[in-house]
Design a protein around this motif. Structure first.
Motif, mmCIF file in Angstrom:
data_model
loop_
_atom_site.group_PDB
_atom_site.id
_atom_site.type_symbol
_atom_site.label_atom_id
_atom_site.label_comp_id
_atom_site.label_asym_id
_atom_site.label_seq_id
_atom_site.Cartn_x
_atom_site.Cartn_y
_atom_site.Cartn_z
ATOM 1 N N GLN A 40 0.347 -1.515 0.113
ATOM 2 C CA GLN A 40 0.242 -0.062 -0.032
ATOM 3 C C GLN A 40 0.926 1.393 -0.181
ATOM 4 O O GLN A 40 0.439 2.572 -1.013
ATOM 5 N N ALA A 41 1.826 0.890 0.477
ATOM 6 C CA ALA A 41 3.048 2.247 0.586
ATOM 7 C C ALA A 41 3.702 2.850 -0.521
ATOM 8 O O ALA A 41 3.227 4.024 -0.923
ATOM 9 N N PHE A 42 4.123 2.070 -1.220
ATOM 10 C CA PHE A 42 4.374 1.932 -2.544
ATOM 11 C C PHE A 42 3.428 2.668 -3.969
ATOM 12 O O PHE A 42 3.982 3.844 -4.381
ATOM 13 N N ASP A 96 3.693 6.795 -4.561
ATOM 14 C CA ASP A 96 3.818 6.846 -5.945
ATOM 15 C C ASP A 96 5.316 6.035 -6.341
ATOM 16 O O ASP A 96 5.992 6.679 -7.563
ATOM 17 N N GLY A 97 5.949 4.965 -5.403
ATOM 18 C CA GLY A 97 6.734 4.446 -5.635
ATOM 19 C C GLY A 97 7.221 3.274 -7.026
ATOM 20 O O GLY A 97 8.654 2.409 -6.252
ATOM 21 N N LEU A 98 6.872 3.526 -8.160
ATOM 22 C CA LEU A 98 6.932 3.010 -9.317
ATOM 23 C C LEU A 98 6.165 3.585 -10.241
ATOM 24 O O LEU A 98 6.261 4.415 -10.485
ATOM 25 N N MET A 99 7.413 3.596 -11.575
ATOM 26 C CA MET A 99 7.255 3.875 -13.155
ATOM 27 C C MET A 99 6.519 2.782 -13.606
ATOM 28 O O MET A 99 5.050 2.435 -13.883
ATOM 29 N N GLY A 144 7.733 -0.298 -13.179
ATOM 30 C CA GLY A 144 6.620 -1.438 -12.035
ATOM 31 C C GLY A 144 7.365 -3.060 -12.523
ATOM 32 O O GLY A 144 6.875 -3.830 -11.729
ATOM 33 N N TYR A 145 8.684 -2.331 -13.453
ATOM 34 C CA TYR A 145 8.119 -3.702 -13.777
ATOM 35 C C TYR A 145 9.847 -4.373 -12.505
ATOM 36 O O TYR A 145 9.456 -5.654 -11.710
ATOM 37 N N CYS A 146 10.151 -3.415 -12.035
ATOM 38 C CA CYS A 146 11.416 -3.799 -10.744
ATOM 39 C C CYS A 146 10.280 -3.380 -9.755
ATOM 40 O O CYS A 146 11.220 -3.894 -7.910
ATOM 41 N N THR A 147 9.438 -3.452 -9.176
ATOM 42 C CA THR A 147 8.010 -3.333 -7.887
ATOM 43 C C THR A 147 8.557 -4.475 -7.548
ATOM 44 O O THR A 147 8.754 -4.432 -5.949
ATOM 45 N N PRO A 148 7.819 -5.544 -7.720
ATOM 46 C CA PRO A 148 7.761 -6.636 -6.989
ATOM 47 C C PRO A 148 9.081 -7.061 -5.891
ATOM 48 O O PRO A 148 9.140 -6.918 -4.933
ATOM 49 N N GLY A 149 10.090 -6.803 -6.543
ATOM 50 C CA GLY A 149 11.858 -6.943 -6.058
ATOM 51 C C GLY A 149 11.892 -6.537 -5.110
ATOM 52 O O GLY A 149 12.258 -6.901 -3.766
ATOM 53 N N PRO A 169 14.130 7.411 -5.044
ATOM 54 C CA PRO A 169 13.784 8.648 -3.297
ATOM 55 C C PRO A 169 12.048 8.279 -3.265
ATOM 56 O O PRO A 169 11.522 8.417 -2.153
ATOM 57 N N ARG A 170 11.287 8.213 -3.988
ATOM 58 C CA ARG A 170 10.170 7.202 -3.957
ATOM 59 C C ARG A 170 10.289 5.947 -3.469
ATOM 60 O O ARG A 170 9.297 6.011 -2.550
ATOM 61 N N ILE A 171 10.906 5.001 -3.517
ATOM 62 C CA ILE A 171 10.374 3.424 -2.711
ATOM 63 C C ILE A 171 11.549 4.185 -1.146
ATOM 64 O O ILE A 171 10.805 2.886 -0.165
#
Length: 219
Positions: free
Chosen positions: A141-143, A147-150, A152-157, A192-194
């Motif tokens: 939820q925090a991601f 907006d901690g993604l663009m 989104g491909y690396c986001t799950p990791g 920074p968003r991460i």
């Protein structure tokens, strides 16, 4: 070695000393050989698998998953191509980007560099397993909130790495977040968003804006 002239009866000749030393060394060497032989016998007794497909059982997100795969198949390939767990992404396939990160007994690992057959007997957690009853985990939820993604491909990791961090350290500082995510790459540059997402998931204050450091200060 005592001097025989002293008459104390404790004289040991050089020949006797070398003889006893050689006997001791030979006994020690024999013992080492026996240990090595036992280890080799144990290794040779282990069952060999392959090259054809073999049945394996994985525990993924708390559920038993029975597959038929070749021993060479990685955990990532087993999850993505032999089941419906596609959250872990295949990007570099060289254990350098972190997009395939899953948790093995709570420890983040690269699924692309772990054989599926070796993951048996362990608890595998993928990004799909973090949500409970349709409710996203605090990290997920925090991601979204930050907006901690663009792409989104690396986001799950990143989500898995941050999740593992907060399990061990609920209130990390910036350096600890950076260290936990050091094995994950974001080609879009959303770091920074991460960082903000990690802080929010931990219940820590989140900066309202990102500080821009002029290039002149970095030179």
């Amino acid at each position: 070695m005592n001097d025989p002239d002293h008459g104390d009866g404790l004289f040991v000749s050089r020949r006797s000393f070398l003889k006893s030393f050689g006997t001791t060394a030979a006994a020690a060497a024999t013992a080492q050989v026996e240990v090595v032989a036992q280890e080799l016998q144990k290794a040779n007794a282990e069952k060999a698998y392959g090259p054809d497909a073999v049945p394996i059982t994985l525990t993924v997100n708390g559920k038993s998953l029975q597959l038929q795969v070749e021993p060479r198949v990685t955990l990532l390939e087993a999850l993505r191509n032999h089941s419906n767990h596609t959250g872990a992404k295949e990007v570099c396939d060289r254990a350098t980007c972190g997009a395939c990160t899953v948790l093995l007994d709570g420890v983040p690992i690269y699924a692309c560099s772990k054989l599926a057959i070796e993951a048996q007997g362990h608890q595998v957690t993928t990004v799909e397993g973090l949500a409970k009853n349709g409710q996203l985990s605090p990290v997920q939820q925090a991601f979204i909130d930050q907006d901690g993604l663009m792409c989104g491909y690396c986001t799950p990791g990143f989500v898995m790495s941050v999740t593992a961090l907060l399990e061990k350290n609920p209130k990390p500082n910036a350096e600890q977040v950076k260290h936990a995510c050091a094995g994950n790459l974001c080609r879009c540059g959303t770091y920074p968003r991460i960082m903000q997402a990690a802080f929010k998931a931990a219940g820590l204050p989140v900066a309202s804006k990102t500080e821009v450091i002029p290039y002149a200060k970095l030179a």
